[in-house]
Design a protein around this motif. Sequence first.
Motif, PDB file in Angstrom:
ATOM      1  N   GLY A  44      13.755  20.253  79.501  1.00 10.17           N
ATOM      2  CA  GLY A  44      12.457  20.685  78.547  1.00 10.17           C
ATOM      3  C   GLY A  44      11.436  20.165  79.447  1.00 10.17           C
ATOM      4  N   ALA A  45      10.170  20.653  79.182  1.00  9.66           N
ATOM      5  CA  ALA A  45       8.772  20.304  79.760  1.00  9.66           C
ATOM      6  C   ALA A  45       8.451  18.584  79.427  1.00  9.66           C
ATOM      7  CB  ALA A  45       7.752  21.110  79.234  1.00  9.66           C
ATOM      8  N   PRO A  46       8.214  18.045  80.538  1.00  8.98           N
ATOM      9  CA  PRO A  46       7.832  16.520  80.422  1.00  8.98           C
ATOM     10  C   PRO A  46       6.521  16.540  79.487  1.00  8.98           C
ATOM     11  CG  PRO A  46       7.317  17.368  82.623  1.00  8.98           C
ATOM     12  CD  PRO A  46       8.158  18.330  82.001  1.00  8.98           C
ATOM     13  N   ARG A  47       6.420  15.695  78.535  1.00  8.09           N
ATOM     14  CA  ARG A  47       5.402  15.639  77.433  1.00  8.09           C
ATOM     15  C   ARG A  47       4.466  14.627  77.707  1.00  8.09           C
ATOM     16  NH1 ARG A  47       5.979  14.126  71.152  1.00  8.09           N
ATOM     17  NH2 ARG A  47       3.883  14.630  70.445  1.00  8.09           N
ATOM     18  N   PHE A  48       3.181  14.615  77.664  1.00  7.50           N
ATOM     19  CA  PHE A  48       2.134  13.646  78.053  1.00  7.50           C
ATOM     20  C   PHE A  48       1.138  13.836  76.709  1.00  7.50           C
ATOM     21  CE2 PHE A  48       3.579  15.635  81.989  1.00  7.50           C
ATOM     22  CZ  PHE A  48       3.733  14.303  82.574  1.00  7.50           C
ATOM     23  N   HIS A  49       1.339  12.735  76.003  1.00  7.98           N
ATOM     24  CA  HIS A  49       0.656  12.559  74.610  1.00  7.98           C
ATOM     25  C   HIS A  49      -0.434  11.347  74.647  1.00  7.98           C
ATOM     26  CE1 HIS A  49       0.597  12.401  70.288  1.00  7.98           C
ATOM     27  NE2 HIS A  49       0.644  11.111  70.361  1.00  7.98           N
ATOM     28  N   ARG A  50      -1.537  11.887  74.291  1.00  9.91           N
ATOM     29  CA  ARG A  50      -2.760  10.944  74.399  1.00  9.91           C
ATOM     30  C   ARG A  50      -2.623  10.335  73.080  1.00  9.91           C
ATOM     31  NH1 ARG A  50      -7.549  11.580  71.500  1.00  9.91           N
ATOM     32  NH2 ARG A  50      -7.504  14.022  71.508  1.00  9.91           N
ATOM     33  N   ALA A  51      -2.382   8.965  73.079  1.00 14.71           N
ATOM     34  CA  ALA A  51      -2.154   7.996  72.052  1.00 14.71           C
ATOM     35  C   ALA A  51      -3.154   7.417  71.423  1.00 14.71           C
ATOM     36  CB  ALA A  51      -0.954   7.163  72.407  1.00 14.71           C
ATOM     37  N   GLY A  67      -2.237  12.014  92.587  1.00 12.61           N
ATOM     38  CA  GLY A  67      -1.498  10.920  92.072  1.00 12.61           C
ATOM     39  C   GLY A  67      -1.303  11.293  90.686  1.00 12.61           C
ATOM     40  N   ALA A  68      -0.638  12.505  90.276  1.00 16.91           N
ATOM     41  CA  ALA A  68      -0.544  12.896  88.761  1.00 16.91           C
ATOM     42  C   ALA A  68       0.379  12.230  88.143  1.00 16.91           C
ATOM     43  CB  ALA A  68      -0.564  14.490  88.512  1.00 16.91           C
ATOM     44  N   GLY A  69       0.048  11.156  87.339  1.00 17.45           N
ATOM     45  CA  GLY A  69       1.070  10.647  86.574  1.00 17.45           C
ATOM     46  C   GLY A  69       0.809  10.813  84.961  1.00 17.45           C
ATOM     47  N   SER A  70       0.850  10.007  84.123  1.00 18.15           N
ATOM     48  CA  SER A  70       0.501  10.021  82.722  1.00 18.15           C
ATOM     49  C   SER A  70      -0.881  10.438  82.554  1.00 18.15           C
ATOM     50  CB  SER A  70       0.783   8.753  81.928  1.00 18.15           C
ATOM     51  OG  SER A  70       2.125   8.643  81.945  1.00 18.15           O
ATOM     52  N   VAL A  71      -1.841   9.995  82.873  1.00 13.31           N
ATOM     53  CA  VAL A  71      -3.224  10.328  82.975  1.00 13.31           C
ATOM     54  C   VAL A  71      -3.471  11.591  83.504  1.00 13.31           C
ATOM     55  CG1 VAL A  71      -5.856   9.857  83.177  1.00 13.31           C
ATOM     56  CG2 VAL A  71      -4.170   8.083  81.989  1.00 13.31           C
ATOM     57  N   GLY A  72      -3.092  11.573  84.706  1.00 15.06           N
ATOM     58  CA  GLY A  72      -3.455  12.683  85.703  1.00 15.06           C
ATOM     59  C   GLY A  72      -2.826  13.854  84.999  1.00 15.06           C
ATOM     60  N   CYS A  73      -1.405  14.088  84.757  1.00 19.62           N
ATOM     61  CA  CYS A  73      -0.822  15.227  84.004  1.00 19.62           C
ATOM     62  C   CYS A  73      -1.465  15.606  82.745  1.00 19.62           C
ATOM     63  CB  CYS A  73       0.607  14.929  83.853  1.00 19.62           C
ATOM     64  SG  CYS A  73       1.579  15.014  85.468  1.00 19.62           S
ATOM     65  N   TYR A  74      -1.948  14.744  82.021  1.00 23.79           N
ATOM     66  CA  TYR A  74      -2.530  15.116  80.530  1.00 23.79           C
ATOM     67  C   TYR A  74      -3.780  15.843  80.981  1.00 23.79           C
ATOM     68  CZ  TYR A  74      -4.900  14.553  76.330  1.00 23.79           C
ATOM     69  OH  TYR A  74      -5.518  15.116  75.131  1.00 23.79           O
ATOM     70  N   VAL A  75      -4.862  15.059  81.814  1.00 24.58           N
ATOM     71  CA  VAL A  75      -6.076  15.763  82.045  1.00 24.58           C
ATOM     72  C   VAL A  75      -5.921  16.955  82.727  1.00 24.58           C
ATOM     73  CG1 VAL A  75      -8.170  15.576  83.264  1.00 24.58           C
ATOM     74  CG2 VAL A  75      -7.236  13.415  82.068  1.00 24.58           C
ATOM     75  N   GLY A  76      -5.008  17.054  83.743  1.00 27.56           N
ATOM     76  CA  GLY A  76      -4.763  18.437  84.474  1.00 27.56           C
ATOM     77  C   GLY A  76      -4.164  19.415  83.529  1.00 27.56           C
ATOM     78  N   ASP A 118      -1.185  20.328  70.397  1.00 24.11           N
ATOM     79  CA  ASP A 118       0.257  20.427  71.029  1.00 24.11           C
ATOM     80  C   ASP A 118       0.332  21.667  71.650  1.00 24.11           C
ATOM     81  OD1 ASP A 118       2.861  20.260  71.966  1.00 24.11           O
ATOM     82  OD2 ASP A 118       3.435  19.316  70.082  1.00 24.11           O
ATOM     83  N   ILE A 119       0.220  21.643  73.119  1.00 21.12           N
ATOM     84  CA  ILE A 119       0.172  22.755  74.113  1.00 21.12           C
ATOM     85  C   ILE A 119       1.191  22.765  75.078  1.00 21.12           C
ATOM     86  CG2 ILE A 119      -1.254  24.106  75.456  1.00 21.12           C
ATOM     87  CD1 ILE A 119      -3.918  22.826  74.157  1.00 21.12           C
ATOM     88  N   THR A 120       1.982  23.775  75.404  1.00 23.32           N
ATOM     89  CA  THR A 120       2.920  23.902  76.601  1.00 23.32           C
ATOM     90  C   THR A 120       2.326  24.721  77.471  1.00 23.32           C
ATOM     91  OG1 THR A 120       4.885  23.632  75.223  1.00 23.32           O
ATOM     92  CG2 THR A 120       5.108  24.434  77.418  1.00 23.32           C
ATOM     93  N   GLY A 153       7.068  23.711  83.179  1.00 21.11           N
ATOM     94  CA  GLY A 153       5.746  23.582  82.771  1.00 21.11           C
ATOM     95  C   GLY A 153       5.519  21.986  82.236  1.00 21.11           C
ATOM     96  N   LEU A 154       4.290  21.793  81.624  1.00 22.45           N
ATOM     97  CA  LEU A 154       4.235  20.602  81.120  1.00 22.45           C
ATOM     98  C   LEU A 154       3.431  20.821  79.593  1.00 22.45           C
ATOM     99  CD1 LEU A 154       0.904  19.725  81.029  1.00 22.45           C
ATOM    100  CD2 LEU A 154       1.754  19.102  83.577  1.00 22.45           C
ATOM    101  N   ARG A 155       3.828  19.482  78.744  1.00 22.93           N
ATOM    102  CA  ARG A 155       3.370  19.650  77.432  1.00 22.93           C
ATOM    103  C   ARG A 155       2.520  18.630  77.359  1.00 22.93           C
ATOM    104  NH1 ARG A 155       7.454  18.118  72.287  1.00 22.93           N
ATOM    105  NH2 ARG A 155       5.912  18.201  70.622  1.00 22.93           N
ATOM    106  N   VAL A 156       1.118  19.078  76.684  1.00 21.22           N
ATOM    107  CA  VAL A 156       0.282  18.035  76.224  1.00 21.22           C
ATOM    108  C   VAL A 156       0.031  17.990  74.794  1.00 21.22           C
ATOM    109  CG1 VAL A 156      -0.958  17.816  78.522  1.00 21.22           C
ATOM    110  CG2 VAL A 156      -1.543  19.816  76.828  1.00 21.22           C
ATOM    111  N   SER A 157      -0.291  16.806  74.190  1.00 19.04           N
ATOM    112  CA  SER A 157      -0.174  16.575  72.827  1.00 19.04           C
ATOM    113  C   SER A 157      -1.216  15.350  72.513  1.00 19.04           C
ATOM    114  CB  SER A 157       1.098  16.515  72.034  1.00 19.04           C
ATOM    115  OG  SER A 157       1.627  15.242  72.609  1.00 19.04           O
TER     116      SER A 157
END
Length: 342
Positions: free
Chosen positions: A147-154, A13-22, A58-60, A48-52
């Motif tokens: 572009g890669a969807p971005r998941f930003h820990r705020a 069920g990877a949404g915002s939190v799941g994609c960030y952690v994953g 900030d990593i792709t 891919g996906l971007r995590v910041s």
Amino acid sequence: MSQHKELPITVAGAGSVGCYVGGLLAAAGRNVTLLTRPQLAKAVREHGLRVSDLDGRDITVAPNALSVETEPDRALGRARIVLVTVKSHDTAEMAALIAAHAAKDALVVSLQNGVRNAEVLRHTLGHDRVVDAMVPFNVVQTRSSGGAPRFHRASGGTILVEKGDGGLRALLDVPGAPVAEHDDIEAVLWGKLLVNLNNGLNALSGLPIVEQFGDRRWRGLVARQLDEGIAVLRAAGIRHAPYEGVPARVFALALRLPDALFRLAAKSIFAIDESARSSMWGDLEAGRRTEIDHLQGEIIRLAETHGVPAPLNRAVLARVKEAERAKNGSPRLPPEDLNGAR
């Protein structure tokens, strides 16, 4: 548990939190599969996906650094660890999918809001297979064409898992998503629920959390909800742990400070990105069902059982339900619309 980093991990069920952690697990060399919706799966496969985060990371993550699936049998069949990140109302359905498709010895970790998800998972999967956990931070998802969807820990914080043999913590503990063990995870979850009562208020306001907390009228409502929740949990004999080291009562007192004093106090209590809104706001904007029944609803059920008033929590639940039915996004209420709930 083996700490080997190649142990297959599926984020269910990877949404915002799941994609960030994953995404961070994959960036750290873990063997990760995301089970997610088709539209998001397509974007991650292509870009891919971007995590910041608010600390400057900030990593792709390249498409070939992780697997992406939309079919539960393919995603769950390979897993030795399943990280459940669905909304609370989808937990029972996910438990049934895990029972049908995952190995019988796969360990299941609840990374969800609310206090009863592990109980629901254990009802289907058994007690020994399920580990409860708490994710403290807010993740903002943004997508752009091509572009890669971005998941930003705020916001900040450490993921807490219930105390075990340490292997799970070591496997999941990666830069950007630190993990620690806690010997009273139930108290941790109730402490998080008290803080999460603001999710409903934030969704109704339509404001970024920083802007909402910059208004003393909204802070007063958040403090009143906390007061109601604390009184209800006391009557029910339920312990609640400090959230990120701050007791709920101290947080409620800080919220009532004048603006200038609150800004000073807030610097030592929490850090939050200016873009952050609650996930419940995102659900209203997308026309999805919210988790209000698993937040305010928990407080109201206990209030009824123990004869404790919780009028503001009731009012927030009712207004969020109205907004769910209307499917017009956040109603963007002024605080005065809820001030009369006594």
